[in-house]
Design a protein around this motif. Sequence first.
Motif, mmCIF file in Angstrom:
data_model
loop_
_atom_site.group_PDB
_atom_site.id
_atom_site.type_symbol
_atom_site.label_atom_id
_atom_site.label_comp_id
_atom_site.label_asym_id
_atom_site.label_seq_id
_atom_site.Cartn_x
_atom_site.Cartn_y
_atom_site.Cartn_z
ATOM 1 N N GLY A 23 6.754 5.156 -3.521
ATOM 2 C CA GLY A 23 5.678 6.017 -3.008
ATOM 3 C C GLY A 23 4.587 5.289 -2.239
ATOM 4 O O GLY A 23 3.449 5.768 -2.159
ATOM 5 N N LEU A 24 4.909 4.122 -1.685
ATOM 6 C CA LEU A 24 3.898 3.353 -0.943
ATOM 7 C C LEU A 24 3.464 4.079 0.325
ATOM 8 O O LEU A 24 4.262 4.818 0.929
ATOM 9 C CB LEU A 24 4.477 1.992 -0.526
ATOM 10 N N THR A 25 2.205 3.828 0.713
ATOM 11 C CA THR A 25 1.734 4.379 2.001
ATOM 12 C C THR A 25 1.319 3.272 2.967
ATOM 13 O O THR A 25 1.081 3.545 4.142
ATOM 14 C CB THR A 25 0.529 5.317 1.807
ATOM 15 N N SER A 26 1.192 2.032 2.478
ATOM 16 C CA SER A 26 0.690 0.968 3.347
ATOM 17 C C SER A 26 1.082 -0.410 2.816
ATOM 18 O O SER A 26 1.180 -0.601 1.601
ATOM 19 C CB SER A 26 -0.842 1.076 3.410
ATOM 20 N N ILE A 27 1.303 -1.349 3.757
ATOM 21 C CA ILE A 27 1.632 -2.738 3.391
ATOM 22 C C ILE A 27 0.478 -3.625 3.852
ATOM 23 O O ILE A 27 0.131 -3.621 5.040
ATOM 24 C CB ILE A 27 2.933 -3.202 4.101
ATOM 25 N N ALA A 28 -0.118 -4.386 2.919
ATOM 26 C CA ALA A 28 -1.214 -5.293 3.276
ATOM 27 C C ALA A 28 -0.722 -6.735 3.179
ATOM 28 O O ALA A 28 -0.276 -7.178 2.113
ATOM 29 C CB ALA A 28 -2.396 -5.073 2.347
ATOM 30 N N GLY A 29 -0.775 -7.460 4.288
ATOM 31 C CA GLY A 29 -0.323 -8.857 4.316
ATOM 32 C C GLY A 29 -1.505 -9.801 4.314
ATOM 33 O O GLY A 29 -2.532 -9.550 4.958
ATOM 34 N N ILE A 30 -1.369 -10.906 3.556
ATOM 35 C CA ILE A 30 -2.446 -11.899 3.462
ATOM 36 C C ILE A 30 -2.212 -12.999 4.504
ATOM 37 O O ILE A 30 -1.115 -13.566 4.587
ATOM 38 C CB ILE A 30 -2.494 -12.514 2.039
ATOM 39 N N GLU A 31 -3.281 -13.313 5.279
ATOM 40 C CA GLU A 31 -3.205 -14.355 6.307
ATOM 41 C C GLU A 31 -2.808 -15.688 5.681
ATOM 42 O O GLU A 31 -3.322 -16.041 4.637
ATOM 43 C CB GLU A 31 -4.580 -14.493 6.985
ATOM 44 N N ALA A 32 -1.987 -16.439 6.305
ATOM 45 C CA ALA A 32 -1.274 -16.178 7.532
ATOM 46 C C ALA A 32 0.200 -15.876 7.260
ATOM 47 O O ALA A 32 0.817 -15.053 7.928
ATOM 48 C CB ALA A 32 -1.353 -17.402 8.435
ATOM 49 N N ARG A 33 0.762 -16.505 6.227
ATOM 50 C CA ARG A 33 2.217 -16.367 6.056
ATOM 51 C C ARG A 33 2.624 -14.987 5.544
ATOM 52 O O ARG A 33 3.743 -14.545 5.768
ATOM 53 C CB ARG A 33 2.752 -17.503 5.168
ATOM 54 N N GLY A 34 1.670 -14.287 4.896
ATOM 55 C CA GLY A 34 1.950 -12.914 4.462
ATOM 56 C C GLY A 34 2.063 -11.939 5.625
ATOM 57 O O GLY A 34 2.570 -10.829 5.472
ATOM 58 N N PHE A 35 1.576 -12.359 6.811
ATOM 59 C CA PHE A 35 1.705 -11.491 7.994
ATOM 60 C C PHE A 35 3.167 -11.407 8.450
ATOM 61 O O PHE A 35 3.577 -10.401 9.021
ATOM 62 C CB PHE A 35 0.903 -12.047 9.182
ATOM 63 N N ILE A 36 3.903 -12.477 8.227
ATOM 64 C CA ILE A 36 5.252 -12.558 8.818
ATOM 65 C C ILE A 36 6.206 -11.635 8.068
ATOM 66 O O ILE A 36 6.782 -10.728 8.666
ATOM 67 C CB ILE A 36 5.712 -14.027 8.861
ATOM 68 N N THR A 37 6.323 -11.832 6.754
ATOM 69 C CA THR A 37 7.190 -10.922 6.000
ATOM 70 C C THR A 37 6.566 -9.532 5.897
ATOM 71 O O THR A 37 7.274 -8.529 5.988
ATOM 72 C CB THR A 37 7.503 -11.453 4.586
ATOM 73 N N GLY A 38 5.242 -9.469 5.738
ATOM 74 C CA GLY A 38 4.573 -8.175 5.566
ATOM 75 C C GLY A 38 4.814 -7.238 6.728
ATOM 76 O O GLY A 38 5.076 -6.041 6.532
ATOM 77 N N SER A 39 4.754 -7.758 7.937
ATOM 78 C CA SER A 39 4.922 -6.855 9.085
ATOM 79 C C SER A 39 6.377 -6.406 9.224
ATOM 80 O O SER A 39 6.626 -5.262 9.607
ATOM 81 C CB SER A 39 4.388 -7.489 10.373
ATOM 82 N N ILE A 40 7.317 -7.261 8.869
ATOM 83 C CA ILE A 40 8.732 -6.826 8.928
ATOM 84 C C ILE A 40 8.992 -5.755 7.860
ATOM 85 O O ILE A 40 9.625 -4.730 8.124
ATOM 86 C CB ILE A 40 9.713 -8.005 8.743
ATOM 87 N N ILE A 41 8.462 -5.983 6.654
ATOM 88 C CA ILE A 41 8.649 -5.011 5.559
ATOM 89 C C ILE A 41 8.031 -3.668 5.949
ATOM 90 O O ILE A 41 8.651 -2.607 5.772
ATOM 91 C CB ILE A 41 8.015 -5.552 4.244
ATOM 92 N N ALA A 42 6.811 -3.700 6.501
ATOM 93 C CA ALA A 42 6.144 -2.456 6.915
ATOM 94 C C ALA A 42 7.004 -1.720 7.930
ATOM 95 O O ALA A 42 7.234 -0.508 7.820
ATOM 96 C CB ALA A 42 4.772 -2.775 7.503
ATOM 97 N N ASN A 43 7.520 -2.448 8.888
ATOM 98 C CA ASN A 43 8.335 -1.817 9.928
ATOM 99 C C ASN A 43 9.611 -1.218 9.348
ATOM 100 O O ASN A 43 9.990 -0.085 9.669
ATOM 101 C CB ASN A 43 8.636 -2.864 11.006
ATOM 102 N N GLN A 44 10.271 -1.957 8.452
ATOM 103 C CA GLN A 44 11.522 -1.471 7.843
ATOM 104 C C GLN A 44 11.286 -0.222 6.993
ATOM 105 O O GLN A 44 12.154 0.637 6.899
ATOM 106 C CB GLN A 44 12.136 -2.553 6.951
ATOM 107 N N LEU A 45 10.116 -0.157 6.349
ATOM 108 C CA LEU A 45 9.813 0.997 5.489
ATOM 109 C C LEU A 45 9.057 2.089 6.253
ATOM 110 O O LEU A 45 8.637 3.087 5.664
ATOM 111 C CB LEU A 45 8.992 0.548 4.263
ATOM 112 N N SER A 46 8.891 1.891 7.561
ATOM 113 C CA SER A 46 8.151 2.834 8.429
ATOM 114 C C SER A 46 6.746 3.113 7.887
ATOM 115 O O SER A 46 6.316 4.260 7.783
ATOM 116 C CB SER A 46 8.918 4.150 8.585
#
Length: 176
Positions: free
Chosen positions: A49-72
């Motif tokens: 039931g997630l609504t948002s992915i928050a990534g922590i700078e800097a390395r969390g941006f890399i996996t976080g943005s791919i995960i967000a995109n995959q989960l729309s």
Amino acid sequence: MNKIKNAIRTIPNFPIDGIMFRDVTTLYSNSEAMKEVIKLTCDYWRNEGLTSIAGIEARGFITGSIIANQLSLPFVPIRKKGKLPHDTLSQEYELEYGKATIEIHSDALNSNDKVLIVDDLIATGGTALASIELVKKLGANVNGCTFIIDLPELKGKEKIEEIGIKVQTLCSFEGH
Ligand code: AMP
């Protein structure tokens, strides 16, 4: 999981003596291992039931943005002080020597949001706990945290689970 762990390079004594730096750049350059990271993470969180992915700078941006995109889902950056251009909320936290501050845009999340926090590695948990506080300051709920690497000796994962937040880690290394 071994494919993931084996793709991570260890650099002894970086950035200071005594630290075994777990270098995920070698994982990021291995597309098969990265696919595994993204698949394991998305499979675990897809029906939460997630609504948002928050990534922590800097390395969390890399996996976080791919995960967000995959989960729309939307991706929200949590950044070091002074980097975000719009109105922000801040959270200070203790480092081994000194203090640090992270920030989030004040309009990035609201009380309807259910957030997954993403970083590459959890050690003492200080960075993740500060990120949880920041998300909560916006009235949003933290449904979980995900990290590629756990350093169990430093007990960060335990600290987050103790406050009732689910934590996923994909591999672990001994020591600091
Ligand atoms: P902590 O706040 O102690 O949980 O530390 C987590 C943050 O520091 C993460 O953003 C990691 O990228 C970084 N970090 C801490 N220890 C290491 C390590 N041994 N190797 C690589 N990164 C580390």
